[in-house]
Design an enzyme around this catalytic site. Structure first.
Site, mmCIF file in Angstrom:
data_model
loop_
_atom_site.group_PDB
_atom_site.id
_atom_site.type_symbol
_atom_site.label_atom_id
_atom_site.label_comp_id
_atom_site.label_asym_id
_atom_site.label_seq_id
_atom_site.Cartn_x
_atom_site.Cartn_y
_atom_site.Cartn_z
ATOM 1 N N GLY A 170 -0.864 -1.790 5.966
ATOM 2 C CA GLY A 170 -0.852 -3.013 6.763
ATOM 3 C C GLY A 170 -2.148 -3.780 6.593
ATOM 4 C CB THR A 189 -0.878 -0.029 1.268
ATOM 5 O OG1 THR A 189 -1.757 -1.133 1.181
ATOM 6 C CG2 THR A 189 -1.667 1.258 1.456
HETATM 7 N N1 GLY Z 1 -4.034 -1.851 3.954
HETATM 8 C C1 GLY Z 1 -4.499 -2.247 2.707
HETATM 9 C C2 GLY Z 1 -5.546 -3.246 2.753
HETATM 10 O O1 GLY Z 1 -5.577 -4.104 3.632
HETATM 11 O O2 GLY Z 1 -6.380 -3.216 1.891
#
Ligand code: GLY
Length: 313
Positions: free
Chosen positions: A231, A180
């Site tokens: 995360g 991400t």
């Molecule tokens: N943090 C990105 C997701 O879990 O979609």
């Protein structure tokens, strides 16, 4: 990180990033930081800077966002993004889009929309982006060989599609990898903004939406602070991680606030066989900033005028 003046702080995910891809991650962060630096030096508002930086990260195939996103159980990308301006608390977000190379730009376009919708998902979000003249591509144009190979390997597993295999994937646990991307900015007038974009986690169900397009969870900007998280989405949603860290700025310096918020995440999410992990960037209204992560590595970088950029993976 001391305060004063503008600041661009970016991340490209927090997970066990393999040595073999560290150089790619560094290159992607350096490029995004250059975009941010140019935008700040041109006097652009924090909101515009975070969008440009996150779009640059979405364009870089090293990360799980835009081109380079992981694939879901159907072998398709599913993208989420959100953006927010601190001063006005205006925000916009899109979830579960498949054919937008830069979901963060669609999220940004919602800030200028009629105010009836802040979060759009799926086909409605893609139609809105088209109405705003944003480019669309075939979902396959966002698939890179690395992710197609990963999907093909998993797809070839003899148990793929069986109840046992699906059940395994449904067990709540921190998924990997997590590339991400996100950015927080304080501009020359002290305005704050945050943006986050993701392709989510590999092999998720069609329709899954993570934390990244949810304000307070994957991103937040208020007059007091701005944060971006990366995360395990389901865990981050559970504790509203970005709201937590921005709230903690009242009592703690930014890096401490981030560390404390990650400890609270791990303590609060007890329905996982493994501890909940994440990474956070945060900047306060006074310009002091920090980060923390509870994963083996986090790709992150920052720049302030008059200082050399710093990139760490
Ligand atoms: N943090 C990105 C997701 O879990 O979609």
């Amino acid at each position: 990180m001391p305060g004063d003046g503008p600041l661009v702080l970016v991340h490209g995910g927090a997970w066990d990033i393999p040595d073999a891809v560290l150089a790619d991650h560094r290159a992607g962060l350096e490029r995004a930081l250059r975009v941010g630096r140019r935008a700040v030096e041109a006097g652009r508002a924090a909101l515009d800077v975070v969008v440009e930086v996150v779009a640059a990260l979405e364009d870089h195939p090293a990360f799980d966002a835009g081109r380079g996103s992981v694939l879901d159980r159907d072998g398709q990308p599913q993208l989420d993004a959100g953006v927010m301006e601190g001063e006005t608390r205006r925000w916009g977000a899109v979830g579960n889009v498949r054919g937008l190379p830069n979901p963060v730009r669609a999220a940004r376009a919602l800030l200028g929309a009629d105010g009836q919708a802040r979060l759009l998902v799926g086909e409605g979000a893609e139609r809105f982006a088209a109405e705003r003249g944003l480019p669309a591509v075939s979902p396959s144009a966002l698939v890179v060989p690395r992710e197609q190979d990963r999907y093909d390997r998993l797809r070839a597993h003899p148990d793929f599609g069986s109840a046992a295999f699906a059940g395994q994937m449904d067990v709540p646990r921190p998924p990997a990898p997590q590339g991400t991307v996100g950015c927080v900015v304080r501009d020359g007038r002290g305005r704050l903004a945050a943006a986050t974009s993701t392709g989510g986690a590999p092999l998720t169900r069609a329709g899954r939406v993570g934390d990244s397009p949810v304000p307070g969870a994957g991103f937040l900007a208020t007059p007091d602070g701005a944060a971006s998280a990366t995360g395990w989405g389901e865990a981050i949603l559970t504790v509203q991680l970005c709201a937590r860290v921005v709230g903690a700025l009242a009592a703690r310096p930014p890096a401490d606030a981030a560390r404390q918020s990650l400890a609270e995440l791990a303590a609060a999410v007890r329905w996982s066989p493994e501890p909940a992990t994440a990474g956070l960037l945060v900047v306060g209204a006074d310009g002091r900033a920090g980060w923390s992560f509870s994963t083996p590595r986090m790709a992150r970088a920052w720049w302030r005028p008059g200082q050399d950029p710093e990139v760490h993976v």
